[in-house]
Enzyme design. Structure first.
Site, PDB file in Angstrom:
ATOM      1  N   LYS A  52      -1.251 -58.455 -10.592  1.00  0.00           N
ATOM      2  CA  LYS A  52      -0.732 -58.231 -11.952  1.00  0.00           C
ATOM      3  C   LYS A  52       0.672 -58.819 -12.076  1.00  0.00           C
ATOM      4  CE  LYS A  52      -3.518 -54.090 -12.528  1.00  0.00           C
ATOM      5  NZ  LYS A  52      -3.613 -52.638 -12.374  1.00  0.00           N
ATOM      6  N   GLN A  96      -0.407 -47.161 -11.506  1.00  0.00           N
ATOM      7  CA  GLN A  96      -1.566 -47.666 -10.763  1.00  0.00           C
ATOM      8  C   GLN A  96      -2.411 -46.502 -10.248  1.00  0.00           C
ATOM      9  OE1 GLN A  96      -2.419 -50.953 -10.487  1.00  0.00           O
ATOM     10  NE2 GLN A  96      -4.277 -50.346  -9.412  1.00  0.00           N
ATOM     11  N   ASP A 119      -2.894 -49.984 -20.903  1.00  0.00           N
ATOM     12  CA  ASP A 119      -4.229 -49.712 -20.368  1.00  0.00           C
ATOM     13  C   ASP A 119      -5.045 -48.839 -21.315  1.00  0.00           C
ATOM     14  OD1 ASP A 119      -4.750 -51.052 -18.073  1.00  0.00           O
ATOM     15  OD2 ASP A 119      -4.101 -49.468 -16.703  1.00  0.00           O
TER      16      ASP A 119
END
Ligand code: NAP
Length: 284
Positions: A52, A96, A119
């Site tokens: 990422k 994460q 997200d």
């Protein structure tokens, strides 16, 4: 059979994203910013986070990774997120997952300002997304939709089956396909006769997390097969990536299919980059 080349679609999208970010940055005098919080040292998570970070740098997004020790307590994690909520250079905050088991994932996610949630995992963003008004869409399912769009796969009025009902893949995939006017059936591990459903479907999205568990015989001739699964397999002492579907069997049977690797996988990070940029534009 048409190979749905997610890597190629992803590269094209990243190219145009990079140009748009450059223009926006020159006009606004700043770059979009994404901060990833990684708690502990799970090797798979470390690899994802590093992918990422590199992808952000390539398209011109300012990226930071905050590494916290495995024994970090909830209060410290929440404080870290709250500091980022107030930082005007940070447009997206990503925790994460999975977190170490002593930490509460939902509590951590709910600490993220929903306007900084690329997200789409906060309850507010899940609600907006399912109501059809989301500021951002879940990354992996939205990546699938972008592949279908790129290849002009007709969706309206088609029968779609989604296998898997996870919050990050199956459920939001169901939502996006019904928004695109497919008639969608959602299957899961308690579905009594999976094949009965898949054999009827024009489009099947497989996200069961079971290596190579479906093949040609499970699908209708001419169906479009999207394989979200990713698994590492040892072949002749070498690591190979495989999906939930036996791709090699589909030639001459499916009308189109995504391979693994280079199918859905690259699209997930691309959608994360897009969402971060969209949030930056919203924040001005
Ligand atoms: P997950 O949370 O484990 O969910 C799997 C889903 O599949 C569950 O809903 C489960 O049903 C269902 N399922 C399991 N076995 C089944 C069976 N035999 N028949 C029908 N349904 C079955 O997994 P996930 O996070 O959604 O991920 C799915 C796969 O996609 C994994 O391989 C993961 O690595 C991959 N993935 C890829 C990307 C990408 O970027 N390409 C992103 C995320 C995930 P129940 O709900 O009844 O248990």
């Amino acid at each position: 059979m048409l190979k749905l080349d997610g890597l190629m679609v992803s590269n094209k999208l990243r190219e145009s994203l990079s140009e748009n970010i450059e223009k926006w940055s020159q006009a606004s005098g700043r770059r979009p910013g994404l901060t990833v919080i990684l708690v502990g040292n799970d090797p798979a998570s470390e690899v994802y986070v590093s992918h990422k970070h590199k992808a952000c740098q390539k398209v011109g997004i300012q990226s930071e990774v905050i590494k916290l020790a495995h024994d970090t307590q909830m209060e410290q994690l929440k404080q870290t997120i709250e500091t980022l909520n107030l930082d005007k250079q940070v447009d997206g905050i990503l925790v994460q997952l999975p977190l170490p088991s002593h930490l509460n994932e939902r509590e951590a996610l709910e600490t993220i300002n929903p306007k900084k949630d690329p997200d789409a995992l906060t309850i507010e963003n899940i609600g907006l997304f399912f109501g059809g008004e989301g500021r951002v869409k879940s990354c992996t399912p939205n990546g699938v939709m972008e592949i279908l769009k790129y290849y002009d796969i007709p969706l309206s009025g088609k029968k779609a089956v989604v296998i898997g009902r996870s919050k990050i893949v199956g459920l939001p995939m169901f939502n996006l396909l019904q928004q695109a006017n497919c008639t969608v059936t959602l299957c899961h591990s308690r579905t009594a006769d999976l094949k009965e459903h898949t054999l009827e479907a024009d489009i099947v999205v497989v996200a069961a997390g079971k290596p190579e568990f479906l093949g040609k015989d499970d699908f209708k001739k001419g169906a479009v097969i999207i394989d979200v699964g990713i698994h590492r397999k040892q072949v002749d002492g070498k690591n190979k990536l495989v999906g939930d579907v036996r791709y090699d069997e589909l030639e001459g049977w499916a009308s189109a299919a995504t391979p693994v690797p280079k199918g859905v996988g690259p699209m997930t990070i691309t959608m994360l980059l897009k969402n971060t940029f969209d949030l930056a534009r919203d924040q001005g």
